[in-house]
Design a protein around this motif. Sequence first.
Motif, PDB file in Angstrom:
ATOM      1  N   UNK A  66      47.673 -43.088  85.421  1.00  0.00           N
ATOM      2  CA  UNK A  66      48.787 -43.783  84.759  1.00  0.00           C
ATOM      3  C   UNK A  66      48.647 -43.793  83.231  1.00  0.00           C
ATOM      4  N   UNK A  67      47.532 -43.341  82.713  1.00  0.00           N
ATOM      5  CA  UNK A  67      47.312 -43.317  81.268  1.00  0.00           C
ATOM      6  C   UNK A  67      48.001 -42.078  80.698  1.00  0.00           C
ATOM      7  N   UNK A  68      48.838 -42.248  79.674  1.00  0.00           N
ATOM      8  CA  UNK A  68      49.531 -41.087  79.103  1.00  0.00           C
ATOM      9  C   UNK A  68      48.543 -40.081  78.508  1.00  0.00           C
ATOM     10  N   UNK A  69      48.852 -38.817  78.660  1.00  0.00           N
ATOM     11  CA  UNK A  69      48.001 -37.742  78.144  1.00  0.00           C
ATOM     12  C   UNK A  69      48.464 -37.371  76.741  1.00  0.00           C
ATOM     13  N   UNK A  70      48.133 -38.245  75.769  1.00  0.00           N
ATOM     14  CA  UNK A  70      48.517 -38.014  74.374  1.00  0.00           C
ATOM     15  C   UNK A  70      47.310 -38.255  73.478  1.00  0.00           C
ATOM     16  N   UNK A  71      47.335 -37.614  72.341  1.00  0.00           N
ATOM     17  CA  UNK A  71      46.271 -37.813  71.367  1.00  0.00           C
ATOM     18  C   UNK A  71      46.421 -39.195  70.734  1.00  0.00           C
ATOM     19  N   UNK A  72      45.319 -39.885  70.462  1.00  0.00           N
ATOM     20  CA  UNK A  72      45.418 -41.188  69.793  1.00  0.00           C
ATOM     21  C   UNK A  72      45.888 -41.019  68.361  1.00  0.00           C
ATOM     22  N   UNK A  73      46.549 -42.044  67.840  1.00  0.00           N
ATOM     23  CA  UNK A  73      47.002 -42.015  66.458  1.00  0.00           C
ATOM     24  C   UNK A  73      45.827 -42.233  65.528  1.00  0.00           C
ATOM     25  N   UNK A  74      45.877 -41.604  64.371  1.00  0.00           N
ATOM     26  CA  UNK A  74      44.843 -41.812  63.350  1.00  0.00           C
ATOM     27  C   UNK A  74      45.017 -43.191  62.760  1.00  0.00           C
ATOM     28  N   UNK A  75      43.903 -43.889  62.544  1.00  0.00           N
ATOM     29  CA  UNK A  75      43.964 -45.187  61.904  1.00  0.00           C
ATOM     30  C   UNK A  75      43.195 -45.127  60.595  1.00  0.00           C
ATOM     31  N   UNK A  76      43.716 -45.843  59.600  1.00  0.00           N
ATOM     32  CA  UNK A  76      43.039 -45.907  58.315  1.00  0.00           C
ATOM     33  C   UNK A  76      41.734 -46.656  58.472  1.00  0.00           C
TER      34      UNK A  76
END
Length: 78
Positions: A66-76
Motif C-alpha cells: 500500500x506504500x506508494x512507489x515514489x521517490x522521497x522529496x528532498x528536504x532542506x
Amino acid sequence: MSTLSIRLPDSLHERLKQMAEKEGVSMNQFIALALSEKISALHTLDYLKERAARGERREFEAILSRVPDVEPEEQDRL
C-alpha cells in the motif's frame, strides 16, 4: 547495593581507568553504566527476536504494497 570483586588484566584495568577519567566518573560508575548498556542491548535483541517470531510475512507484504512507489522529496538540511 551489592559488592562484586572481579579480576581484570592490567591492560584492561588501565584502559578502564583512562576512560573513566575521560568521562569524569569513577571506575565503579563507568563499569555500572557499561554493564547497564550491555544488558539493555541484549534485552532489546531478545525483544526484537520475539516480535519477529510473531510476525507474518504475508501481512507485512500486504501493508508494504500500500506504500506508494515514489521517490522521497528532498528536504532542506539545517
